[in-house]
Write an enzyme that holds these catalytic residues in place. Structure first.
Site, PDB file in Angstrom:
ATOM      1  N   GLY A   1       0.882  -1.189   0.030  1.00 10.00           N
ATOM      2  CA  GLY A   1      -0.155   0.033   0.043  1.00 10.00           C
ATOM      3  C   GLY A   1       1.060   1.248   0.027  1.00 10.00           C
TER       4      GLY A   1
ATOM      5  CG  ASP B   1      -6.714   7.198  -1.393  1.00  7.66           C
ATOM      6  OD1 ASP B   1      -7.154   7.423  -2.393  1.00  7.66           O
ATOM      7  OD2 ASP B   1      -5.912   6.772  -1.116  1.00  7.66           O
TER       8      ASP B   1
ATOM      9  N   GLY C   1       3.137   1.276   3.174  1.00 14.09           N
ATOM     10  CA  GLY C   1       4.016  -0.018   3.654  1.00 14.09           C
ATOM     11  C   GLY C   1       3.564  -1.334   2.868  1.00 14.09           C
TER      12      GLY C   1
END
Ligand SMILES: *[C@@H]1O[C@H](CO)[C@@H](O)[C@H](O)[C@H]1NC(C)=O
Ligand SMILES: *[C@@H]1O[C@H](CO)[C@@H](O)[C@H](O)[C@H]1NC(C)=O
Ligand SMILES: *[C@@H]1O[C@H](CO)[C@@H](O)[C@H](O)[C@H]1NC(C)=O
Ligand SMILES: *[C@@H]1O[C@H](CO)[C@@H](O)[C@H](O)[C@H]1NC(C)=O
Ligand SMILES: *[C@@H]1O[C@H](CO)[C@@H](O)[C@H](O)[C@H]1NC(C)=O
Ligand SMILES: *[C@@H]1O[C@H](CO)[C@@H](O)[C@H](O)[C@H]1NC(C)=O
Ligand SMILES: *[C@@H]1O[C@H](CO)[C@@H](O)[C@H](O)[C@H]1NC(C)=O
Ligand SMILES: *[C@@H]1O[C@H](CO)[C@@H](O)[C@H](O)[C@H]1NC(C)=O
Ligand SMILES: *[C@@H]1O[C@H](CO)[C@@H](O)[C@H](O)[C@H]1NC(C)=O
Ligand SMILES: *[C@@H]1O[C@H](CO)[C@@H](O)[C@H](O)[C@H]1NC(C)=O
Length: 840
Positions: free
Chosen positions: A534, A649, A537
């Site tokens: 992602g 998001d 991380g």
């Protein structure tokens, strides 16, 4: 050649629905005792019944609808409540559909016991083709040949309020429907208890005994929270009151997979929410029972008294500045005489207004139309007979109309309640003597403003479009349900609808996991265990505490600081909803920041939806459920958690799917907490994904719940079309998905938007509803976009009339392979341009 197969195929082609025979009543095929009509999914049955415990002989026969999948006969609707047939061989009643598209129940001698009142369908359409169908919702509908419902049992309720039903009140005629109790357990004839919207104010719900009120909901305050959690049954009840230009109605739906549930007015005069507990305990259980306390019964605390339900044992108290009218009776538990002023009002000189927050406003108010908050205060201050006022701005949608709700009281204040600081409460401004001008609410003594009593009722008709919640039904549950605030522990395997609602989260503990345990579980973060990467991380799949989990290891160089990390962990842990990915634990050792989430076997939506070989596994019903589930999750983030969380998001990659393809929103770590009154925030850093970001956010860094609504609109379109929002290639000649959809819509080709690979499973109505909603969500002006509460309601109910969408907002993308931007706006500004698409 097997000709029977060919005949069968032909028959199937001719037959509009493969299960047409048992869920509908056609012309010339009457229904008689012993046979039933069963809804398509087997949930409800229509037929003749004799009530359990009915003692009359010969037995009385009623036509009704009951739950077909529940062993205990539970009747939810009765046609001939007052005109039963008798169960003798000589007088068998029948229900038939007439050639005027009416249902008629008559006995053997032809006497009509009950009939619908549909006026004959005029014009060329053939009434012979009309049919009565029992829908899966338990609604008996007469459909005209073109599919329009011309009559439905949901418009004529008995004692039961089923999901999807509407308890209406028309503004013009003040006519509405009410739930009416049975007279006795074995007697469906109308009893004295009823429940519905008050015709006088069109703002309140009442439970009545005859004409006497037994219980009252406070006047609507305009909040648009629409769901409550019934921990007992792991069910969300999405309840809303919708006000259109013509009418106002109460409706509700339940979360997916919920057990059977209904609101009912009982023969004893209680308003209950009942749920069927399947499995071991086969019985109806009462999840809610109102009035909830002695003192919440209508007027129980007398004039100027109030029921304080913010304490463990709710009891009557006097409003500030008042004392019991008869101290002896009062202390003896007789509150009927109420309270009196300690100090008489002096009118102009020296009166002031005391603000009492967290109240259910009293009854017997007058609504003054079209007042601002200040004008409302002046209205009351300028009239010595006015003893209190309360103001609300009902504006929850962008639709125009009178969004003000100025209430003034001239007589005694009765049926007041203290609810505490819950959404849906009013601030009541109480006129008292001896308050100096410093006290909040004091206004000038303008005599120019008058309360014109006779005209108020007619001019104060609420003409707004909005959604609000009937709150009182749930607020009593808040305290009693605290014990259900399940602590999350790593061994929790239940996938139920656990919810920890806003405030009780203080007793919540997020498990901290030893870093070495995580190292062991992931074989020292071996690539073999990696399932994704992602923005912040890598993500690994591992077994921890006997459970499959997803472990997100934040990269050490990630911009996310310790503080942001802590925010994300605490936020995610507190926010629990079946459509949000659950955080099970975290680890913060030696500079490592690790989050442990539930593992979802079907991973992310984009991996399936945009894969041509896998996308067909998402048929239309599944996609529609994903749209509704994401909407509910987002609504929860925006409103129901009582913190306003903006995701910032939302995209297909952040929607994960569980084993049953139910959606869960992931990665709301970027979310921020707002204060209640802070609608927008400015952020220096834009965190989002091109194509999903609302223009005002991408361009100016201004985000709000409405920027999430925009992203949701894009997501809907992706689900409908099965196409990425912007591919490297243009979409059918248009630069991106939004512009393509907008143009198709404008050309009246909205239904052609649907993904060709799921054409055979799709419902055109649902596709059109979703496309329409997507365009509303993506409108350029954030104020034009609906709130998620409206979105959820429209998606759940389908029938809400939606406004026409305006131009979608979008912006051209500088470089199409730039998927993620995590730059400061300043750096990317020059590569962005805002483009308007003009209608032709
Ligand atoms: C009517 O009575 C007959 C026997 O007299 C019984 O078998 C039947 O179940 C009854 N019908 C209903 C709907 O109660
Ligand atoms: C409808 O039915 C009635 C009797 O049931 C009959 O008299 C009438 O002619 C019928 N009308 C049509 C249009 O078929
Ligand atoms: C049909 O209309 C008549 C007269 O308007 C009324 O008395 C009757 O109650 C109505 N029936 C139903 C089922 O609405
Ligand atoms: C369907 O038929 C009804 C009357 O049967 C009519 O009022 C309605 O306008 C029709 N609707 C459409 C979409 O044709
Ligand atoms: C019928 O009567 C029995 C015994 O009196 C009672 O237990 C049961 O609850 C009653 N059923 C209904 C539906 O009232
Ligand atoms: C309803 O009203 C009747 C008659 O006024 C009364 O006898 C009865 O006790 C009332 N019931 C309730 C639950 O208030
Ligand atoms: C919840 O469940 C408990 C125990 O099963 C029961 O006593 C209670 O009445 C139920 N309803 C509510 C609203 O708490
Ligand atoms: C409210 O005020 C506005 C402007 O003052 C006016 O145009 C509108 O007609 C008023 N509405 C009502 C219901 O009085
Ligand atoms: C009501 O609230 C809306 C949005 O918050 C605002 O635009 C409007 O001006 C308010 N109306 C009044 C009369 O306060
Ligand atoms: C004050 O309010 C009362 C009651 O609402 C009303 O009857 C009276 O006309 C009002 N007086 C003035 C001066 O507006």
């Amino acid at each position: 050649m097997d000709w029977s197969a060919v005949v069968l195929v032909v028959l199937l082609l001719l037959e509009p629905s493969p299960c047409a025979s048992d869920d509908r009543l056609d012309l010339g095929k009457p229904l008689s005792p012993g046979t039933t009509i069963v809804s398509d999914d087997g949930g409800f049955a229509l037929g003749f019944f004799t009530p359990t415990n009915s003692t009359s002989t010969p037995a009385k026969l009623y036509l009704g609808i009951w739950y077909n999948d529940i062993p205990t006969l539970t009747v939810v609707w009765v046609a001939n409540r007052e005109t039963p047939a008798t169960n003798t061989t000589s007088s068998t009643p029948t229900l038939s559909l007439t050639n005027t598209s009416n249902l008629v129940l008559s006995d053997a001698s032809g006497v009509v016991l009950w009939a619908t009142n549909v006026t004959a369908v005029s014009g060329s359409s053939s009434p012979a083709a009309a049919a009565a169908m029992l829908l899966n919702t338990g609604n008996l509908v007469i459909r005209s040949p073109n599919g329009t419902a011309i009559w439905q049992s949901f418009d004529h309720p008995a004692d039961s309020f089923l999901p999807g039903m509407k308890i209406r009140l028309a503004f013009a005629t003040r006519a509405g429907v009410r739930l009416v109790s049975w007279k006795a357990p074995g007697d469906p004839s109308p009893g004295t208890f009823s429940y519905g919207i008050d015709a006088g104010t069109a703002l309140q719900l009442f439970l009545w005994n005859g004409t006497r009120p037994l219980m009252r909901d406070g006047p609507w305050t305009g909040y648009s929270i629409a769901s409550r959690y019934q921990a007992n049954a792991s069910v969300f009840v999405y309840q809303a009151i919708v006000s259109t230009d013509e009418e106002i109605y109460l409706t509700y739906t339940l979360s997916d997979g919920a057990a059977r549930a209904r609101f009912v007015v009982t023969v004893a005069g209680r308003y209950q929410l009942q749920s069927w507990k399947g499995g071991g305990s086969s019985a109806w259980s009462v999840l809610g029972d109102w009035p909830a306390w002695e003192c919440s019964r209508y007027g129980h605390c007398g004039p100027y008294g109030y029921c304080d339900n913010t304490v463990a044992a709710p009891t009557c108290r006097c409003l500030d500045g008042f004392e019991p009218a008869d101290a002896e009776e009062w202390s003896g538990g007789d509150f009927s005489r109420g309270c009196q002023r300690k100090e008489a009002l002096r009118c102009a000189a020296g009166d002031g207004f005391l603000a009492l927050p967290g109240m259910k406003s009293p009854d017997k108010f007058v609504r003054v139309a079209n007042r601002t908050r200040d004008e409302c205060a002046a209205e009351c201050a300028g009239n010595c007979s006015c003893v209190a006022y309360a103001y609300a701005n009902l504006s929850t949608t962008t639709t125009a109309g009178d969004v003000t709700r100025c209430l003034v009281w001239a007589g005694d204040l009765i049926d007041t309640e203290k609810m505490g600081d819950v959404v849906g409460s009013d601030t009541l401004y109480l006129r008292l003597a001896g308050l100096d001008a410093a006290v909040q609410g004091v206004r000038g003594k303008s005599n120019a403003l008058r309360i014109a009593l006779p005209t108020v009722l007619t001019t104060s008709i609420l003409i707004i479009t909005g959604i609000f919640v009937s709150w009182f039904k749930f607020r009593g549950k808040r305290r009693s349900n605290k014990e259900y605030n399940t602590k999350v522990s790593l061994v929790t395997t239940s996938s139920s609808d656990v919810l920890v609602e806003g405030s009780p989260a203080q007793d919540f503990e997020l498990p901290f996991i030893k870093f070495e345990d995580i190292e062991t579980a992931t074989h020292n973060f071996s690539e073999a265990y990696k399932i994704g990467q992602g923005g912040f991380g890598k993500v690994y799949k591992a077994m921890l505490g006997g459970q499959e989990v997803a472990i997100k290891r934040l990269s050490k160089d990630s911009e996310q600081g310790t503080e942001e990390f802590r925010n994300e962990a605490i936020l995610i842990a507190k926010l629990q909803h079946r459509n949000l990915v659950r955080l099970l634990g975290c680890s913060v050792e030696g500079g490592e920041k690790i989050l442990v989430y539930e593992y979802l076997p079907n991973r992310s939506l984009d991996a399936i939806l945009f894969d041509s070989s896998r996308k067909t596994s998402l048929d239309w019903p599944t996609r529609f459920n994903i749209i509704k589930g994401v909407a509910r999750g987002l609504l929860y983030l925006h409103q129901d958690s009582r913190l306003t969380i903006v995701h910032r998001d939302l995209k297909a990659a952040n929607v994960l799917l569980d084993a049953d393809m139910r959606p869960k929103i992931a990665d709301f770590g970027m979310a921020r907490i707002f204060n209640d009154n802070q609608k927008n925030a400015n952020t220096r850093r834009v965190v989002g994904t091109y194509g999903y970001m609302a223009p005002e956010y991408a361009m100016e860094g201004v985000f709000s719940v409405k920027s999430d609504v925009y992203s949701f609109g894009v997501l809907i379109l992706e689900l409908v079309t099965g196409t990425k929002r912007s591919s490297f290639n243009t979409i059918k000649g248009f630069p991106n998905l939004m512009i393509y959809a907008w143009n198709m819509w404008k050309d009246g080709k909205g239904k052609d938007l649907v993904d060709p690979s799921i054409m055979d499973t799709c419902s055109q109505d649902e596709v059109l509803l979703c496309s329409h909603m997507a365009l509303l969500c993506a409108q350029e002006n954030p104020n034009d976009r609906p709130f998620m509460s409206s979105v959820v309601l429209a998606l759940e109910n389908g029938s809400t009339t939606l406004p026409t969408p305006k131009n979608p907002g979008h912006y051209a993308q500088g470089s199409s392979d730039m998927e993620q931007i995590r730059d400061r706006i300043d750096n990317s500004m020059n590569s962005l341009t805002l483009t308007n698409i003009e209608g032709r």
